[in-house]
Design a protein around this motif. Sequence first.
Motif, short mmCIF file in Angstrom:
data_model
loop_
_atom_site.label_atom_id
_atom_site.label_comp_id
_atom_site.label_asym_id
_atom_site.label_seq_id
_atom_site.Cartn_x
_atom_site.Cartn_y
_atom_site.Cartn_z
N ASN A 33 -1.46 3.94 14.47
CA ASN A 33 -1.17 5.14 13.63
C ASN A 33 -1.93 6.36 14.25
O ASN A 33 -1.30 7.41 14.42
N CYS B 8 8.30 7.94 9.85
CA CYS B 8 8.00 6.45 9.26
C CYS B 8 9.11 6.20 8.33
O CYS B 8 9.35 5.17 8.03
N PHE C 5 -3.56 -1.78 12.59
CA PHE C 5 -2.77 -0.50 13.12
C PHE C 5 -3.34 0.93 12.34
O PHE C 5 -3.14 1.83 13.03
N LYS D 167 7.62 4.50 16.45
CA LYS D 167 6.69 5.00 17.08
C LYS D 167 6.91 4.93 18.71
O LYS D 167 6.72 6.00 19.31
N TYR E 36 0.81 -1.32 -0.17
CA TYR E 36 -0.04 -0.11 0.16
C TYR E 36 0.90 1.09 0.01
O TYR E 36 0.33 2.50 -0.24
N ILE E 37 2.17 0.96 0.14
CA ILE E 37 3.20 2.02 0.09
C ILE E 37 4.16 1.63 -1.11
O ILE E 37 4.91 0.72 -0.80
N GLU F 178 9.60 2.90 9.64
CA GLU F 178 7.88 2.63 9.55
C GLU F 178 7.48 2.74 11.19
O GLU F 178 8.08 3.60 11.91
N SER F 179 6.66 1.89 11.81
CA SER F 179 6.21 2.01 12.94
C SER F 179 7.10 1.76 14.04
O SER F 179 6.72 2.09 15.24
N TYR G 254 4.73 12.77 10.94
CA TYR G 254 4.61 11.33 11.30
C TYR G 254 5.17 10.47 10.11
O TYR G 254 5.85 9.79 10.25
N ASN H 66 -4.30 8.15 6.51
CA ASN H 66 -3.72 8.74 7.67
C ASN H 66 -4.13 10.19 7.63
O ASN H 66 -4.49 10.51 8.99
N TYR I 41 0.78 -5.12 16.59
CA TYR I 41 -0.56 -4.60 16.29
C TYR I 41 -1.51 -5.52 17.08
O TYR I 41 -1.27 -5.95 18.31
N GLY J 119 7.55 -3.05 12.33
CA GLY J 119 7.13 -1.89 11.06
C GLY J 119 6.80 -2.43 9.85
O GLY J 119 7.46 -3.53 9.63
N VAL J 120 6.17 -1.91 8.98
CA VAL J 120 5.70 -2.45 7.64
C VAL J 120 6.88 -2.47 6.73
O VAL J 120 6.61 -3.00 5.59
N GLU K 240 5.02 7.72 0.42
CA GLU K 240 4.05 7.49 1.37
C GLU K 240 3.02 8.67 1.46
O GLU K 240 1.74 8.68 1.49
#
Length: 341
Positions: free
Chosen positions: A142, A221, A123, A94, A54-55, A90-91, A217, A193, A269, A286-287, A186
């Motif tokens: 997220n 990531c 997420f 966080k 998706y990215i 990525e995540s 953000y 997001n 997650y 992270g993705v 992204e």
Amino acid sequence: MIKKHNVLFFALLIVLISTNGFANWISNPRDIKQALNDVYREYKDKKGGKNADYIPELAKVDPTLFGIAIVTVNGDIQSIGDADVPFAIESISKPFIYALALHDNGEKIVTEKVGLNATGHSFNSVMAIEEKQDHLQNPLVNAGAIQITSLIKGKTSHEKWQRALDFIKKLSDGNPYLGKSVYQSEMATNQHNRGIAELLDSYGMMASDPLDAVDRYTKACSIMITARQLALMGATLANQGVNPQTHQRVISSKEVQDVLSEMVINGLYENSGIWFWTVGIPAKSGVGGGILAVVPGKMAIAVFSPPLDKAGNSVRAQQVIKEISQRWNLHLLGNKNMNRI
Ligand code: GLU
């Protein structure tokens, strides 16, 4: 008559037992290297999972890349495979941005604004925000992470971002950097997001402009990091907030406690519960394909392998960390570790 060397032998035995020396905990760098070799060989050809797509930029990453790094609280670094190949954090950014927000605002404000509990949803779930009357999430999904980003202090947006990047650098070896192509990719595809941030803003939950928070953000990531650098960041947490290579305190020990607690509750997650039950180590995925696991007082393990399961967690990284945890009895609640609690 008790001989002198017998006394010495028993003294050594007592020291070994009391320092958990029989808990299969390996602190010798050569033994760590050997274990890394074994685990790497065992999982090198294992297949399963799919890159995040998706990215778009993440879909292009070579799915066969595979690297493992371990950094102990003494600052010893061991690695194998593609542990020097930069990938998108990525995540995994966080928990660290959460630490900076705690430092900037204090625990009470962050907790009251963002929440702590697991959502039980994916997420980037909007349902998770809607289904609760107070809409509170947690810093590692997220929604909560975008709120956390809005809480970072600074006079301008650029200064806020720069503080976040500098903080990540200080936790590591100073070299993580913003991956421009991941960031652009992204930003071009992060409508979801942006929707989350606007929704939170409509509930009065954002501390800065919502789209500015999403931008920062997304930058966080898109930080590029290697498994070795990531393991050093984790070792800083394992070492109570002091970077074991620079010997600089970067996070207070209470903030480390808060961050690791959230990693237990939300790190993988919606699979965080089953992860802690089986592996027993606070971790964050992270993705981009990384997972960082932190064994307090001992070490951190970072694994990079892009193909993910349905929840967004690297398949091979989970297998490797689980294997290492079992080999060395690292489950925090395992009987070998109970005497330290
Ligand atoms: N930048 C990604 C997103 O916002 C991070 C997701 C993740 O690694 O869990 O969707």
